[in-house]
Each structure stands twice: as structure tokens, then as C-alpha cells.
Design a protein around this motif. Sequence first.
Motif, PDB file in Angstrom:
ATOM      1  N   HIS A 544       0.850  -1.206   0.000  1.00 19.31           N
ATOM      2  CA  HIS A 544       0.000   0.000   0.000  1.00 19.31           C
ATOM      3  C   HIS A 544       0.878   1.245   0.000  1.00 19.31           C
ATOM      4  CE1 HIS A 544      -4.066  -1.687   0.749  1.00 19.31           C
ATOM      5  NE2 HIS A 544      -3.320  -2.727   1.121  1.00 19.31           N
ATOM      6  N   ASP A 548      -1.881   7.538   2.661  1.00 18.21           N
ATOM      7  CA  ASP A 548      -2.624   7.330   3.924  1.00 18.21           C
ATOM      8  C   ASP A 548      -2.249   5.992   4.543  1.00 18.21           C
ATOM      9  OD1 ASP A 548      -3.611   5.613   2.108  1.00 18.21           O
ATOM     10  OD2 ASP A 548      -5.709   5.829   2.745  1.00 18.21           O
ATOM     11  N   TRP A 552      -4.336   3.590   7.114  1.00 13.35           N
ATOM     12  CA  TRP A 552      -4.717   2.266   6.617  1.00 13.35           C
ATOM     13  C   TRP A 552      -4.177   1.191   7.555  1.00 13.35           C
ATOM     14  CZ3 TRP A 552      -1.840  -1.966   5.400  1.00 13.35           C
ATOM     15  CH2 TRP A 552      -2.498  -2.995   4.696  1.00 13.35           C
ATOM     16  N   ARG A 555      -6.000   1.097  10.808  1.00  9.09           N
ATOM     17  CA  ARG A 555      -7.326   0.490  10.694  1.00  9.09           C
ATOM     18  C   ARG A 555      -7.187  -1.030  10.548  1.00  9.09           C
ATOM     19  NH1 ARG A 555      -8.787   2.607   6.470  1.00  9.09           N
ATOM     20  NH2 ARG A 555      -8.920   0.776   5.100  1.00  9.09           N
ATOM     21  N   SER A 556      -6.305  -1.476   9.688  1.00 10.58           N
ATOM     22  CA  SER A 556      -6.163  -2.921   9.459  1.00 10.58           C
ATOM     23  C   SER A 556      -5.784  -3.631  10.749  1.00 10.58           C
ATOM     24  CB  SER A 556      -5.084  -3.165   8.400  1.00 10.58           C
ATOM     25  OG  SER A 556      -5.378  -2.438   7.243  1.00 10.58           O
TER      26      SER A 556
END
Lengths: 1034, 461, 178
Positions: A544, A548, A552, A555-556
Motif C-alpha cells: 500500500h 494514507d 490504513w 485500521r487494518s
Amino acid sequence: MSNTSDSNPNLVSVSEIKPASMQLDTVRKKLAEAKGPKYWRTLEELSNQQAFGELLEREFPRQASEWVDPVSRRSFLKLAGASMALAGLAGCTKQPLEQILPYVRQPEQLVPGKPIFYATAMPFHGHALPLLVETHEFRPTKVEGNPQHQASMGATDLFAQASILNLYDPDRSPHVEYMGEGRAWAECVLALQSEVAALKSSQGAGLRFLTGAVSSPTFGAQMKAVQRIFPQAKWHRWDPVNRDSMRAGSKMALGGYYDPIYKFANAAVVVSLDADFLSGAWFPGFVRYARDFMRGRKLDTGDQMNRLYVAESSPSTTGAKADHRLVLRPSEVENLARALAAKVGVATASGRLTDPQQKWVDAVAAELAAHKGKCLVVPGEFQTPAVHALAHAMNAALGNIGQTVSYIDPVEVDAVEHGQSVRELVSDMNAGKVDTLIILGGNPVYNAPVDLEFEKALDKVKLRVQLSNYKNETTDYVHWHVPEAHYLEAWSDARSYDGTASIIQPMIMPLYDGKSAHELLAIFTDQTGTSSYDLVQTYWKSQHPTADFEAWWRRSVHDGFVSDSPAPVRQVTAKLGSLPAPAPADPNAIEVAFRPDPTIYDGSFINNAWLQETPKPLSRNTWDNVAMISPKMAKAWGLYLLEDDNDHQSDAQRILEVEFQGRKVEVPYWPQPGHPDNAITLFLGYGQTKTGRVGAGTGYNAYKVRPASAQYLGSGAKINVTKRYWDIAVTQGHFSMDDREPVKVATLEEFIKNKSFAHEHKEEEPDDQPGIPETLYPKYEDKDWYKDYAWGMSIDLNSCVGCQACAVACQSENNISVVGKEQVQRGREMQWIRIDTYYEGSAANPSVYFQPVPCMQCENAPCEPVCPVGATVHSTEGLNDMVYNRCVGTRYCSNNCPYKVRRFNFFLFSNMPGTDWDTPSLKLGRNPDVTVRSRGVMEKCTYCVQRITAARIAAEKDDRRIKEGEIKTACQQVCPTEAIVFGDINNKDSAVYRAKNTPRRYDLLAELNTRPRTTYVAAVRNPNPKLESGTEKA
Amino acid sequence: MAPIEQIDVRPPKGVRPPIIGPGQTLGTITDRIAGIVLTKRTPVFWILIVAVAAAIFGMLQTAVAYLLAKGVGIWGINIPVGWGFAIVNFVWWIGIGHAGTLISAILLLFKQSWRTSINRFAEAMTIFAVMQAGLFPLIHTGRPWLAAYWLFPIPLTMGVWPQFRSPLIWDVFAVSTYFTVSFLFWGIGLIPDFATLRDSAKTLVVRRIYGMLAMGWRGSARHWNRYETAYMLLAGLATPLVLSVHSVVSLDFAVSVVPGWHTTFFPPYFVAGAIYSGFAMVLMLAIPFRYLYGMQDFITLRHLQNAAKVMLATGMIVAYAYGLEMFLGWYSQDKYELAMVSNRLHGPYSFYYYMLILCNILIPQSLWFNSVRSTPWKLFMVAVVVNTGMWLERFVIVVMSLQRDYIPSSWGMYWFTKWDVMIFVGTMGFFTLLFFIFIRLMPAISIFEMRTLLPQAKVKE
Amino acid sequence: MTAGPVYGLMAEFETPTELVHAAKGAYDAGYRKMDTYTPYPLEEAAEAIGAHHNRVSLIVLIGAMLGMIGGYSLEYWVSVVNYPLNVGGKPFHSWPAFIPVTFECAVLGASLAAVFGMLALNGLPQPYHPVFNAPNFVRASRDRFFLCIESQDPRFSISDTRKLLESFNPEEITEVPY
């Protein structure tokens, strides 16, 4: 609880303390030799006598655990004597001065006493189970499923539940070792780095890695990097319980490696060809599959119900739930599959079938044809590749692909066939091509195919490094042993069965000197010292590379999975090439089936006391693995049987000597109803010679006779009945319901005809609103009891698959003691919820029923009036409370409990080796919200009262009622099939209220008017009217 | 040692042997009985018996100490069989006690003069038996130090009161009352005899000791008058008490829901059984006693025969109860009761059941024959058999009922351990020890009551 | 002959019949403060000296009542007032279950009352009593029967009383000193 005698350890009582280790004079000798301050370290090395080491580590308090050792007072006296001799020594080893400090800056969001939940995942042999882990003051204490994750939906299996005990296991390998001597991690790193330098010149020729199935993307990336640096290096795979047949099968039919993903939710008819998808973790996706499948059998809306056909060669819980179960010998399954395939339009030839088989095939074929696109054929992991190929072909022919089954790229990184892979490695080693072997996890010396003689080959390797969480058989053959970090101790990542990636975040610093595979591998990619956190994060950054990323990542990690990461569905076309001719099966030859053990899997959980004491679902035995044969064979071989084939009152079983391909193993036989004749099932994982206190001396080692050629099934075994006996600790003595109906069951037609079939004997049941003539009991409702909340539970017998996850979850949640084999034999097991197994019908192919039995929390509890001290009384919410500190232990309540759900601490069980309360590491694992029971105290299921209280406190704080679903009992939370529902029965729109008001609801032993709060939902089977009976009476 | 038995040959048909041998006077009675206590030389057999008993008592202490250290797990009990030897022995010993009270109280009320020569040691037997019985409720939790607060209502801040609905609490009150009353009864019975010992003691020390025990008894008419009233009233109280005690013990079972326990006829059945075993024990004690101490003049064949007859009668009641148990099981047509019956007959423990029938019903039928009733050694053998049978009865009730109750999956087995046996045998040693110490230190036969049996003791108008 | 105050005159008889006869005689002669001493209970003697009524039964009745009420009220207070608990759904006041303990308490109270009431009325334990001074009195607990007329009696006078007693021709007559 361990012993060193190998030949047949089980003939020795498991709880015997090794006498050799207690010889006073040897102790004195060692004391004499010992010099200087560092001598107690050397002492330990001097003596390979484990118990002596234990003694040192234990010092004095641990004598207590001797007190509770139920068997030999003698061993206690010995130990006491030895400890006297050691008094001086104990003095030398006094604890270092430790200072305790308050938090200087309190970590934010830590409220002492309030648990915090973190998302993570448990890697399990090539796939992962997403989890939420409950931590108290940053100590993980309980594992739950991740409700947001499609692969779990909040449920787990018993291995995930028990893995928490492995984390705290005092027998885990504590430090890096070189040739059995303690070394610093740095030394090991140096040694490896010099090796790496040497290897660079040779392009890594002779560098080999051996791992189990891996699903970690980071690991895969690292491995690629390694292979970039060392093009000659090879990565071999070996998992004793592998998916080779599945791989080979998909290559045959689909032309490549694909993982099938089943959608049981869409299947009205399911045909299992020896596929054990309701049994446990070795069927990837079990947790989700079980839920989807059982959703189709709830009958809460309408009378629709899916139908399950199982053709199996070894009794499993899947077979137990089948509407039609066909008993086959292992080799016959493929033939049956061919016949079935031919019927549904797959061009293939089959041998002839017996009449019942033929009938079965015809009926099934008809059903499948009638449900094109809404049916599913599931091949068994332990069947031949051909069966898989045929299944794929059938699903294709039936238009199921995309409907009930879809295919993705393998979740396992760089999927290979393990049997092939390990064979190559061994031949390379024998050819002297291997200079450096890095064994990451696993225990190949113990569980590699026996005919490869792995250990011999291993001796030819110059440098052998092992990363393992236990010192095991392989450790004896390696130079460097590096303790492996538990998955709750180190950063990593993994993919669940459907390819969804999860970041594995650690809950706690490594308790021992544990390292992760990532860290070890980093040495080969010149990233020595890079933490696994950095390794994992770097990898995902590469995936990724967006701005962001930080968000990310957060959140993951927080969610416990990488959103929208399920592997893309591959469009495949199954074209059945020419199948390899089926192995000619001699009907009289005795066939062998190898299966992972239901509770300790391939042996990796052998030192887990919870799992050791969890009864195997079908045989109900603990602390051992048995060899299943059919009752008919047992009779034929003149083995002792009670007149009732289902009855195992005797717990001493004759020992059979099984000879397979020239190798022999001694096994305790078990006459298993529903087992095929002329066949024997051996369970893997037991009989380890080098393991911890708990696992030592349990079971027999089936790997001793498991060749590469016959990983799961083979033919031509020789059975020789010996005169000796093997003590089996069984938790259930009697497997038939007799004339009683603890489990009420009907077929779907009967159910539709008579919805309240569970109430045939209405006259026996007390009426709901008894008046004065019927009863002298007062209405406590009128005294404002049970007004506010009234807790109740409903257990759906249709959904229960007997996977035992609830039992282990309960054990973990409620600090339930483990008592050891000898005590289980005496009938003193402690698990609060037991899953009764009943067999009905002929022993050749009976119907099997599971019934979870926790405390019934009766409103008119028979246990209460007989207690002389009021130690068990009712709460205003209708709980049958147990007041531990008031209990004196008359055991009258247990005698008077018609359900026999009460458990008694006959000894100081809470201090039994394996789960004792002196080992510091084990202290960390206990649930601080639950009292640890002492000797002489009665205990039982409390409906997880600590969870109720927590919810009540929360609710009262913001001045509201407890919401529906706010409280989940441990057993309910873990249940993959949602069989257990708990809640407030005063709340008319609660799930439990609904469950209790279905016509199928019934009370166990209603005639006793105990008015249990735990009620059952009767089972409904859905047999095919065209096949005369639910189970073919052979 | 004992003189050759004169009267102890079979008497001619129809002639009932006397309840006291011929030629005895007030003085001779006093001397013969008091002599046992006041003699200087302790008989050899006494020393031997006491030595053995003391050794066995030591074993009991060891076993109990180990029990307290490790917990009740050293016994064979488990789930489902939560009660084992401890409760079996408790009920057995309590039962044995009952004969003592029966003889001393009920027979007194019925003016059975033959009771007088055996009531004293029968009462002693009661007390010692109840002591053995009382040991078991204390240790069967493995944590007797808790007994203090749970047995008796002691006001504590935690408000830990006994739960009076529990039969175990009824037990506590019944058994402790029973022990107290038996002890008082026995105690005041001894006062006049202590006075006798005081007055016939040769040495000062002995005189002082018995003097204290006699509390200054001087046989005044007014004293005798109140004494008699109190004694009669105690008898009247002890009679319903003794019936209540074993009824309450039986309620431990009858109140529960366990098939095989939950029956209404348990109280009378248990009481009969208690008296049955009690009289067997009386014979087991009386026969050796009269032989060893040559007491054939005071404990005559008449007593033995009467005891035998009581055994025969109560034995028949017990037999009836066994029949009833089976009949009710069948008659109820309740599946659990039927299963209980078949478990008795074909279950894994059926051997014990058939042994029980043999010991308690078949063999005692020999008591119909005069030849058996009037031959002490035969009577002794029958008594031993009956006591074995009564122990088996309790084993059958406790273990066989618990072993298989409602839910088939939780059926289990029970194997007793060496510790079970050690404690059981230990209590027998303890009992014997106490009993022989009693014989040595106190008049084992009530002297003053024996006097009243003599013809010359009556007032002639 | 002893000097000093005299407790009474003690006549010793060989048979209960003589004793009773003598006691009756003395009673008819108006003597009240007297007592007989026998090795076993002798109702006739008690009647002869007019001592065949006692209050033991009354005490026992009271004891029984106290035990019964005490027992039941303890149970009631504990299970209904002080710490009511829902035990197996049974009523707080489960009177049928309270009966056994009540009964046992009643019996216990009565028995204690009987024994200690009797001892109290008899004034026992009493380590010293003048009658023991009578030389042959040890036989009162063996095979002899004694009648003692006490000096407390208004009609008592050494000579007359001795005469009276001699008329019953006892084995021996002795003055019992304090």
C-alpha cells in the motif's frame, strides 16, 4: 505429571514422578561437584533429569503441587527428602531483589480491572483464524473470534481457545541453545551470519529451509528475498497433516493449485466424501462452514432444511450429523465417488458396489440432479487425489461452481505438495547436498514420514538450526535451537481460509527468549536485528504505497484484517483427465486410516493440559489416543466387550500390536460404533518422547508406522492382539440412551406433522402455572424475584456438532482446573460443560447425538435444599449461585443433582501440574474475574456470572437495562454453529425467549419439576424418504 | 480365667433358663461385679485385646491425618458417587448404637427385668458406636475445621447460618442429641454403682476417684425416689428419640431425588435395620464378655435367647423392607425406579446385593431353631454375619443408587481405596479399645439393678 | 460415745422388710425428719417416710417446652427474619422441614432438665454428709438397710428415739455425729 519410560509409557501412571530424579545421593553428588555462584545453572546441565531441574526452579512452594499429586504419597516423601537435602541450595537460589513500582505515567486507555480487547489472528498450518484477544493489564487471558471477520464471525475452534495456555506453558523452550547448552541469541546470530557470508559465495547451494504450510505474506516476501540472494537455496515444506490430496486433486481436475471455497449457505444438498468439514481446524474454514451449514438446519423460519449425505471411512462428528451416513472402508470411498460421478454425468469407470452402496449412490445422484446449482460435493482432505478430482468434476457437472463452490489461488504461500517436498529434501540430505538446514517450526524428526528416516539424513547436514517453541525430538539432532515466539508474542501476518489477510499483533512481550520466523529469516536478508514489526510493516507498505498508509495500517491492525483482501475468485473449468487407476483393494485386508487427533491435532498441542483433558468427541477418552476398530472386529478378535456394544464402563482396553509395512506400534483398541470393519483408525500426535510435563508419556506414536506412500490411508495392516491392557480415561461410561430420552429427535416429516413432538409425554411434564393443589412451592415472582432479569439458556441439539470448543472456552474463561489422567479415570474431571455423546441403533452404523450439558440453573434446584450451609442458593435473577467460601464439601448437592453437572475439588486440583498456581507464567493466564477454587469445594457452571456482573455494572453506570446480546457466555460466544443462546427470558424479543418458545423446546428431565433455566431445542433429522432409514443398518 | 460353664448346656425342652443364676445374694452380686473393676491384677486377655485395638486405633489416626493433609480424594468417591465408605460406615455405626438405647429405655418401660444385666454395657456400646459414627460426618468433608461453624448455629458477621431444610443439619441435631441423652442416661445409671465402688474400694486413691464420680450418693429414699422418676422419664424420652434418630438418618436419602433413595418407607426400614444390627452387636459383645469374665450367672442363656428373638423379629421386618423396595420399584412403573431395580439385580454391583440377601435374610433364619438360639458360639457367628449384612445394605443403598441415576451419560463406578478400608477398620479398633477400657474401669453390669432381681430384695408384708 | 452435737440416730437393718417396718413405726410415732438409706431403690421405704412425691416431672416438662420453642424459633428467625434465602424455590418458612430439629431440641431440653433437675433437687454433688460418719454405713451401698432419725426433728431426743428404734430390734444403733 510426566515420566521418562518410553517403550510403552502409558502403562505407567501419568502422574508418577520419575523416581530416578529423586535419588538423594545423586542430588548430594551433584551438590558436591557444584562449585561457586553459578553452580545451579551447571547443576541443571549436569543432570538431564528434568524433575531435578524442576525441583530447582520450583524451590519450596512447589512442594504443594506434590500435595495435590493424587497418586503416590511415596513420591511426595521422596521429594520432601530431596528438598531437605536441597535446603542449602534453595538458600543459594533465592530470588533476586525486585522492586515494584507504580505506573509513573499510566498508559492511556488502561483501566486496572477492565479488560481490553485487541484484534489479531492465530496462524494454523497454512491458514489463520482471526481473533479478538481479551487482555487484563496487557496480559492476554482469553481468546475470542473476531466478529467482523467473515472467517470467524465471532466463533473459534478449540485450538484457538487453548492456544492461550500454550503461551504461558512453563515447559516452553526458555532460551537459545547450542548443542544443548544455553547460549545468547547474539552468539547464534553471529554463527548464522558467518554461515550466511560463506553461503553467499556458493549462491546458497546447500542452503535449505524447512517449514510447515505458511500463509504469511511477509514471510513469503522474505523468502523471495532470500531466494534472490541465494538462488540455489531451496524452501521445503512439511506439515504432517497436509493438503497434498487436495493439491494433487485440483491439479488433476483444474490444471493447477486452487483452494476450493464452499458456500454451504447456498447448498440444499451436501454430499461429503469422507470430508470432515464439521470436525475442526484441519478442515480450513471449519468455523465459517459449520455456521453456514447449520444455518440451513435451524428451522426457525419455515420447514426448509438442508440434507447431508456422508460417506466416510472413519467416524467423525460430520458423520454424526449426517442425515444419511454410509460406512465405507478407506479404499472404498474413491470407488463410490467414481460411481456417483458416473451417475451425475462425469465420464468415469467404477468397480462394483455393494447393494446398500448402490442404493445410496442412486438416491444421492437423484438428489444432486434435482438440485443442480444448489448442491455441493465435498471431498475429504484425507482421501485420494482422485476423490478430489471427481468432486471438482461433479461440482462442475452440477453447475455448482460459482454457486456453492468457488476457487481461489492457494492461501498457502507458494503451495507445494508436502510429501513430495520433504522427500526431495531428504534425498538431497542423503546425497550430501545440504550444508545448512533451517527448520522453522515443526518437528520433522518426530513426524516426518517414517520410511524417509529423516533423522538419519539429518545427521549428514553440517549446520542445523531449529526454531521451535518446545524442545522436541528434533532438538536432539540440531546444533542451534532457537525458541520460537508464540503468535501472541510477535508481529506477523497471515491469511484466513478465504485469503483475507490479517495483521497478527502481539499482546505481550515474549515471556521467554522467543524469536519469530521473520526475525530469523531476516538474518539471511542482511536485515539482522530488524524487528518483526518493521518487517511486517515494510511489507504492507510495499503493498500500500499510498500516502494514507499510516491510517490504513492502523485500521487494518485495529480491525484485525486487511479490508477487501479476500483472494479473487478464479474462473476454473474442471476437465477430468484420465484418473490414476484405483489401488486394487483386497476386501479382507485390514486397512489403516491416519487422522489428526481431535484435541491435540498433529502433536503440536500435546503439552496443552486443557486439550489433553478435553474428551475426544466420539470416544470421550482423554489423555491418550486410541485405535478405533469396529465392535464387530473387536468381537471377531476376541477382545473384551460389554454386552452393550455402546458401553465402555471398563476403562482398561487391550493393547493391539499394529504392523503396517513392516513397522510396528502398540495401540489401545477402541470399539467405535460406526467404524468400518477390516479397518483401523490411528490418531497422530501422541507418544512423543521429548515434550513437557503434561504431554510426556501420553498415547502412542502413530507416526512410527506412517510411511510417505500412505499418508492417510493404506492397506494390508496386520493386527496382533496382546495380553496386556492400556488404561483409558473415559469421561462417559455409557453411550446409549436406554429407555430415557435425554435427546429428543424426530425426522423432518414427523416434525412437520407434529410440531411439538418433543412433548409426547405431556403428562410427565409439570404445568407452567401450577396452582395450590399441584404444588406447595411459592411463586417467587410474587415476591418480586426474577422480575428484573431472568437469565436463561437454550441449546439447539440440531446445531451442536460436538466440536468441544465450548468446553475449552469455558475452561479458559472460568479458571477450571485440570486433574490429570488418573483422576479422570476415577471420574473426577472438572470441565463445567460436557458434551454427552449418545449412540442409537446398530453398533455397525448408529445414529449419533451430541448434547452439551452445562448447569441447568433449575428454579426448583434439587441441589439447594440439601446443602447444610446454604452454599448453593438462588439469586434474584434466577441463577443457581455457588458460594465457594461457604461450601464445606459434603457433596450432597452433587448426589442430588439429577443432571450430575456439579464438579468437586477432591484434591487441590487448582494446583495440579500443567495448570498449577505456583508457576509464575501460569498465574498470568488466569481470568482475574473468576475465583480460583480450593480443595474440598464444589463448583459448577455459573452462566459466566462475571460477565453478567460486568454488563450490569456497565448498564447501571449509564442508567439503562442490559441490552439483548450484550452478555454472551463463553460457551455461546465460541460456538461456531450458534447452538447456544443465552439471555434475559423476561425480554419478550430476546433470542433466548424466541428459542424457548419454539415447539421443539423441551426441558431435560422435566418430570422432576426442577424447572431448568437451561432448555433444549429438539433435534430434527432430514432423511431422504427414498432411503428407508436415516442410517443404513449394515 | 473363666470357670467351666455350668448352666450353659442346652436346658430341657420348655424350661426357660433363669435371668440370674441360683445362690446369689446382695453381697455376692456386689463382689462379683465390682470385683472386675476393683481387682489389682489386670487379666492377660484384656492386655492383649487392648494392645491390638490400640494398634488399629493408631492406624485410624494415621489415615485421618493423611486425609486431612490431602483431601477426600484419597477415597474412592467421585462424581456421580459422591458418598462412599464414610457415609456407609456412619449409618452402620449409628444403627449399631440403637440396640443399647432400646434395651435400656424401651425394655425398661415394658418392665422387661431381663434387660438389667445387659443394659449397662449395651448403653456403653451405644455411646462408643455413636462416637465412631460421629467421626465420619466430621471427616467426610476432608476439612473438619469448618465443622465448627456449619454444624451448629453460631452467630457470625457473615450470617452463616445452618440451612435448616437440609437433612444433614437434621442429622447434626439428631445425632448430637442422641449422644447427649445416651450419655446422660448411662451416666446417672452409674452414680449408685460408683457409690458402691467407692464404699468397697480398698485403696484411698480409688475411693477418692469413685467418690468424686458418685457425687456423694448415699442411697437416701428421697434421692432414690427422684432418681427413679428422672430415670423413667429419660427412658420415656429416649424411646421416641432412638426412633427419630435413624428416621432422620434415613431422610438423608429419602429426601433426595435419587432413584433408590427417594422412598417413603425408609424411616421404619432403617429403624428396624438399626435394631437388627444393634442386637447383633450386643451378642458379639455379650458372648465373649460373659465367657471371659465368667459372668454366666448374670448374663444367662435367657438373655442371649431373647436377643436372638429380637434379631429374628427385626430381621423379618428388614426382609419385608427389601421386598417392598423391589415391589415399589416395579409397581411404580417409573422408568428410573425400574432401572434401579434391575441395577440391583443385574448391575455391576449385584454381587453385593445377593450377599446382602444371604447375610441379612437367609442365614438369620437359622435363629428359628432353639439349638442355634441356645448355643453361644452359633449365635455369635450369626451376629457377625448379620452385622456384615447390615454394612452391605448401606453400601448397596448408597453406592448402587448413586452409581446409576438419571442421565445415562453420567453413570459411573466406585472403587474404594486402601484409605477407605483403613479408616473403617480403624473405627472398629477404636470402638473395641473404648469398650474394654470401660469394662476395666466401670461396672459393666448395673449392680444396683441386679440387686432388685433377687427374691430377698423384695419387701414381705 | 461421741461428744458434741449429733446429726441423728442411725439404725441398721438386715432386710428391707425390717427397715420398712421400722420406718413406718417411726413415722407413726410422729417423726418427720428422717431418711432411709438402701443399696437399691425401695419404693415402700419412700412411702413409709412420706417422701414419694417429687417435682422432677414438672421440671422435665418445662425443659421440653423451652427446647421445643427455642429450636423452632431459632429456625424461623434464621430462615425468615435474619437471612432469608431462596433455597431451591422453597418457601422461607418451610415448616415441615423445621420439625425434626424442633423435636430433637425438645428431647434435648427435657433430658438435660431431667438429669440436672434431679441432681439439683437431691442437692448433689455433695462431697460431705454426716451419715457417712456412721461406722458401718459403707454397707448402705452393698447389702444393709439404714434408718436415720435426725436431731433436727422436734421430737428428737437421744434416749427416747433410741428406745423407739430399739423396739424395731435393729442390728445396731449408732449416734451419727456432724
